[in-house]
Design a protein around this motif. Structure first.
Motif, PDB file in Angstrom:
ATOM      1  N   GLN A 172      -7.458  -0.083   0.010  1.00 19.34           N
ATOM      2  CA  GLN A 172      -7.831  -0.892   0.174  1.00 19.34           C
ATOM      3  C   GLN A 172      -9.113  -1.416   1.365  1.00 19.34           C
ATOM      4  OE1 GLN A 172      -4.187  -2.335   2.188  1.00 19.34           O
ATOM      5  NE2 GLN A 172      -4.969  -3.927   3.247  1.00 19.34           N
ATOM      6  N   THR A 197       1.008  -0.974  -0.232  1.00 18.65           N
ATOM      7  CA  THR A 197       0.391  -0.019  -0.142  1.00 18.65           C
ATOM      8  C   THR A 197       1.308   1.120   0.335  1.00 18.65           C
ATOM      9  OG1 THR A 197      -1.636  -1.315   0.983  1.00 18.65           O
ATOM     10  CG2 THR A 197      -1.893   1.952   1.030  1.00 18.65           C
ATOM     11  N   ASP A 253      -5.816  -1.454  -4.559  1.00 18.33           N
ATOM     12  CA  ASP A 253      -5.401  -1.931  -3.498  1.00 18.33           C
ATOM     13  C   ASP A 253      -6.483  -2.648  -2.656  1.00 18.33           C
ATOM     14  OD1 ASP A 253      -4.311  -2.794  -1.111  1.00 18.33           O
ATOM     15  OD2 ASP A 253      -3.706  -0.697  -0.863  1.00 18.33           O
TER      16      ASP A 253
HETATM   17 MG   LIG Z   1      -2.619  -2.758   2.462  1.00 15.82          MG
END
Ligand SMILES: [Mg+2]
Ligand SMILES: Nc1ncnc2c1ncn2[C@@H]1O[C@H](COP(=O)(O)OP(=O)(O)OP(=O)(O)O)[C@@H](O)[C@H]1O
Length: 258
Positions: free
Chosen positions: A86, A44, A177
């Motif tokens: 995410q 990330t 993500d």
């Molecule tokens: Mg991550």
């Protein structure tokens, strides 16, 4: 073929923690490039640096030949990078359509236009943006829930809504993500098909961070593997899946991390 995105010698630390060190890779135009590795590996963080949320301590980032380092996230988005997050981050109280309009906002010129041409031009642009947003919802299979509050949609639909929102800025490179995070196998298959289709129809280049190895193996042309902020392998999905260091660091326990 020259790289659309080139990342060289990237490093960033948070306090005493080295999140990325000496990371480099190149994503070719039209490619689906995977970034995998254990929790905390720095995946990330790579996205956050590439999209300008974090400034790297060192390294070079070029997109379509232009330097990205020191550009604001807004300028980077305008240059043609779109992303999803995410943790699914739809505006829960807003309709699906309005969520996509928020994504389109980056490419609208309201302020300048309002000054130069008056409100009518802004209204016309808004109306065109609504039409485009509706078409994007159709494209991701959410045409029939355009007016439904995003927060009441199932997670699989929220993930596709995020995709539509990321596409609203008209990106050349899309960063996803963990698009399948929290999805059941059926939702994951639907999402894979969608990503495959979007790539073809919109001639997108895509980077995917994902723990679901079926998705990675099924979608990615090439994969880089991060471990403790360093790249430990890169190659086709088949190559990295049989790499001893990757199995040791990640895939040996991949069923636990997803
Ligand atoms: Mg991550
Ligand atoms: N803003 C921040 N401040 C402090 N530490 C951070 C920050 N962002 C990331 N980190 C740290 O950097 C490391 C890499 O985090 P990152 O979120 O990139 O991992 P990841 O590979 O995406 O993991 P996951 O698979 O769990 O999402 C972690 O140790 C994390 O705690």
């Amino acid at each position: 073929m020259p790289a659309l995105l080139a990342v060289e010698d990237l490093a960033i630390s948070f306090g005493g923690l080295t999140a990325l060190s000496g990371v480099g890779f190149a994503v070719a135009e039209g490619e689906v490039f995977g970034l995998i590795g254990p929790n905390g590996a720095g995946k990330t963080t790579v996205f956050n640096v590439v999209t300008g949320l974090y400034r790297p301590d060192r390294g070079r980032l070029t997109f379509a030949g232009a330097d990205l380092v020191r550009l604001s996230p807004h300028r980077i988005a305008r240059a043609g990078l779109g992303r999803t997050f995410q943790n699914t981050e739809v505006f829960r109280a807003l309709s699906a359509l309005d969520n996509v309009l928020v994504g389109a906002h980056a490419s609208l010129h309201g302020g300048v236009l309002a000054a130069a041409c008056g409100l009518a031009a802004v209204r016309r642009e808004e109306s065109a943006a609504r039409t485009r947003a509706g078409a994007l919802l159709e494209r991701v299979g959410l045409g029939d829930v355009a007016e439904v509050a995003a927060g009441s949609l199932p997670l699989g639909s929220q993930k596709r809504l995020e995709l539509a929102r990321a596409l609203a800025g008209g990106p050349r490179l899309l960063l996803l993500d963990e698009p399948a995070g929290g999805l059941n196998p059926t939702e994951t298959r639907t999402l894979m098909e969608l990503i495959r289709r979007l790539r073809e129809e919109l001639a997108l280049t895509i980077m995917i961070v994902e723990h679901d190895m079926d998705l990675v193996m099924g979608l990615c042309d090439r994969v880089a593997v991060l471990h403790h902020g360093r790249k430990i392998a890169e190659g086709t999905p088949r190559e990295v899946a049989s790499d001893a260091a990757v199995i040791e660091a990640y895939l040996g326990s991949a069923s636990d991390v997803a």
